[in-house]
Write a protein that holds these residues in place. Sequence first.
Motif, PDB file in Angstrom:
ATOM      1  N   PHE A   1      -3.328   2.430 -36.377  1.00 47.63           N
ATOM      2  CA  PHE A   1      -2.150   3.641 -36.316  1.00 47.63           C
ATOM      3  C   PHE A   1      -1.196   2.984 -37.475  1.00 47.63           C
ATOM      4  N   THR A   2      -0.857   3.993 -38.191  1.00 54.03           N
ATOM      5  CA  THR A   2      -0.038   3.718 -39.350  1.00 54.03           C
ATOM      6  C   THR A   2       1.348   4.470 -39.237  1.00 54.03           C
TER       7      THR A   2
ATOM      8  N   ARG B   1       7.322   1.249 -39.349  1.00 49.81           N
ATOM      9  CA  ARG B   1       5.625   1.481 -39.515  1.00 49.81           C
ATOM     10  C   ARG B   1       5.133   0.137 -39.370  1.00 49.81           C
ATOM     11  N   PRO B   2       3.749   0.002 -38.843  1.00 45.63           N
ATOM     12  CA  PRO B   2       3.109  -1.379 -38.945  1.00 45.63           C
ATOM     13  C   PRO B   2       2.947  -1.875 -40.269  1.00 45.63           C
ATOM     14  N   GLY B   3       2.995  -3.172 -40.487  1.00 47.76           N
ATOM     15  CA  GLY B   3       2.743  -3.570 -41.898  1.00 47.76           C
ATOM     16  C   GLY B   3       4.195  -3.802 -42.634  1.00 47.76           C
ATOM     17  N   THR B   4       5.481  -3.076 -41.841  1.00 44.49           N
ATOM     18  CA  THR B   4       6.597  -3.378 -42.804  1.00 44.49           C
ATOM     19  C   THR B   4       7.560  -4.070 -41.836  1.00 44.49           C
TER      20      THR B   4
ATOM     21  N   GLY C   1       1.999  13.753 -34.451  1.00 44.86           N
ATOM     22  CA  GLY C   1       1.545  12.771 -33.551  1.00 44.86           C
ATOM     23  C   GLY C   1       1.629  11.464 -34.209  1.00 44.86           C
ATOM     24  N   ASP C   2       2.352  10.995 -35.332  1.00 46.77           N
ATOM     25  CA  ASP C   2       2.888   9.932 -35.886  1.00 46.77           C
ATOM     26  C   ASP C   2       4.072   8.984 -35.423  1.00 46.77           C
ATOM     27  N   LEU C   3       4.303   9.365 -34.184  1.00 46.69           N
ATOM     28  CA  LEU C   3       5.243   8.641 -33.645  1.00 46.69           C
ATOM     29  C   LEU C   3       4.834   8.201 -32.208  1.00 46.69           C
ATOM     30  N   ARG C   4       4.960   6.787 -32.119  1.00 44.57           N
ATOM     31  CA  ARG C   4       4.825   6.388 -30.529  1.00 44.57           C
ATOM     32  C   ARG C   4       6.011   5.336 -30.198  1.00 44.57           C
ATOM     33  N   ILE C   5       6.428   5.497 -28.722  1.00 46.76           N
ATOM     34  CA  ILE C   5       7.436   4.702 -28.387  1.00 46.76           C
ATOM     35  C   ILE C   5       6.659   3.767 -27.230  1.00 46.76           C
ATOM     36  N   ILE C   6       7.171   2.553 -27.341  1.00 50.98           N
ATOM     37  CA  ILE C   6       6.724   1.613 -26.513  1.00 50.98           C
ATOM     38  C   ILE C   6       8.187   0.944 -25.755  1.00 50.98           C
ATOM     39  N   VAL C   7       8.128   0.846 -24.622  1.00 51.00           N
ATOM     40  CA  VAL C   7       9.246   0.713 -23.772  1.00 51.00           C
ATOM     41  C   VAL C   7       8.801  -0.281 -22.566  1.00 51.00           C
ATOM     42  N   GLU C   8       9.667  -1.157 -22.058  1.00 50.95           N
ATOM     43  CA  GLU C   8       9.714  -2.069 -20.970  1.00 50.95           C
ATOM     44  C   GLU C   8       9.794  -1.030 -19.763  1.00 50.95           C
ATOM     45  N   ALA C   9       8.647  -1.288 -19.094  1.00 48.18           N
ATOM     46  CA  ALA C   9       8.748  -0.799 -17.752  1.00 48.18           C
ATOM     47  C   ALA C   9       9.762  -1.347 -16.784  1.00 48.18           C
ATOM     48  N   PRO C  10      10.217  -0.247 -16.101  1.00 48.08           N
ATOM     49  CA  PRO C  10      11.672  -0.592 -15.448  1.00 48.08           C
ATOM     50  C   PRO C  10      11.162  -1.580 -14.084  1.00 48.08           C
TER      51      PRO C  10
ATOM     52  N   TRP D   1       8.279  -4.006 -30.619  1.00 51.34           N
ATOM     53  CA  TRP D   1       7.768  -3.254 -31.592  1.00 51.34           C
ATOM     54  C   TRP D   1       6.475  -3.969 -32.170  1.00 51.34           C
ATOM     55  N   TRP D   2       6.813  -5.277 -32.221  1.00 52.35           N
ATOM     56  CA  TRP D   2       5.570  -6.178 -32.619  1.00 52.35           C
ATOM     57  C   TRP D   2       4.631  -5.842 -31.775  1.00 52.35           C
ATOM     58  N   TYR D   3       4.781  -5.776 -30.480  1.00 51.05           N
ATOM     59  CA  TYR D   3       3.762  -5.722 -29.361  1.00 51.05           C
ATOM     60  C   TYR D   3       2.869  -4.163 -29.506  1.00 51.05           C
ATOM     61  N   GLY D   4       3.600  -3.328 -29.834  1.00 50.61           N
ATOM     62  CA  GLY D   4       3.101  -2.022 -30.199  1.00 50.61           C
ATOM     63  C   GLY D   4       2.285  -2.094 -31.371  1.00 50.61           C
ATOM     64  N   CYS D   5       2.763  -2.688 -32.616  1.00 51.38           N
ATOM     65  CA  CYS D   5       2.038  -3.149 -33.702  1.00 51.38           C
ATOM     66  C   CYS D   5       0.731  -3.675 -33.370  1.00 51.38           C
TER      67      CYS D   5
END
Length: 185
Positions: free
Chosen positions: A3-4, A22-25, A66-75, A160-164
Amino acid sequence: MAFTGIIMGLDLAGNTGVGEGRPGTTPRLYDAGLRREGDEWEDTWGRAVGWIADRLYVEREAVSAGDLRIIVEAPIFVGKAGAKNANSELVTKGLWACITGFARARKVMVHRVHVNTVRKEFLGRGDLPGDRAKREARAVCRALGWNPPSLDAADAGALWWYGCNLWARDLAPIVDPRVLKRSAA
């Protein structure tokens, strides 16, 4: 294929930590003040919906592709009486519902992950107390050359790192907390 697109890590609270890029940045780490003194719950939740609506509008091309993804802590649902302030619990759960619900309504992928899972991967331990874990996350972020303005932004950097690592493993920076902590000291 990795995913980029844009990954947005969110540590949701009255002062929400945000890590995006973006991953890699190098991620942009910042705070979004969603709760203000004197706010009623609805004020905070309204500000949260306005904030995510604005962010998704700014990134509308990525959203539509479809080039945006959100990663969030579960409540976290606290079972111990008195473990957390009921007002704080309601604000945090409301922020989570408003932001993730709005994003999903706009067809943005939202992935929730338990905070201890992220910490285990990013810090080497998932059982650290919250305040200590946030300080260690800040140290790891700094060792990676990132500059989180707060502990909340450092937690968002870890997300963010975890999502990457999840969606673009080859583009995620290698994190060995034992080495990074020594180099950050």
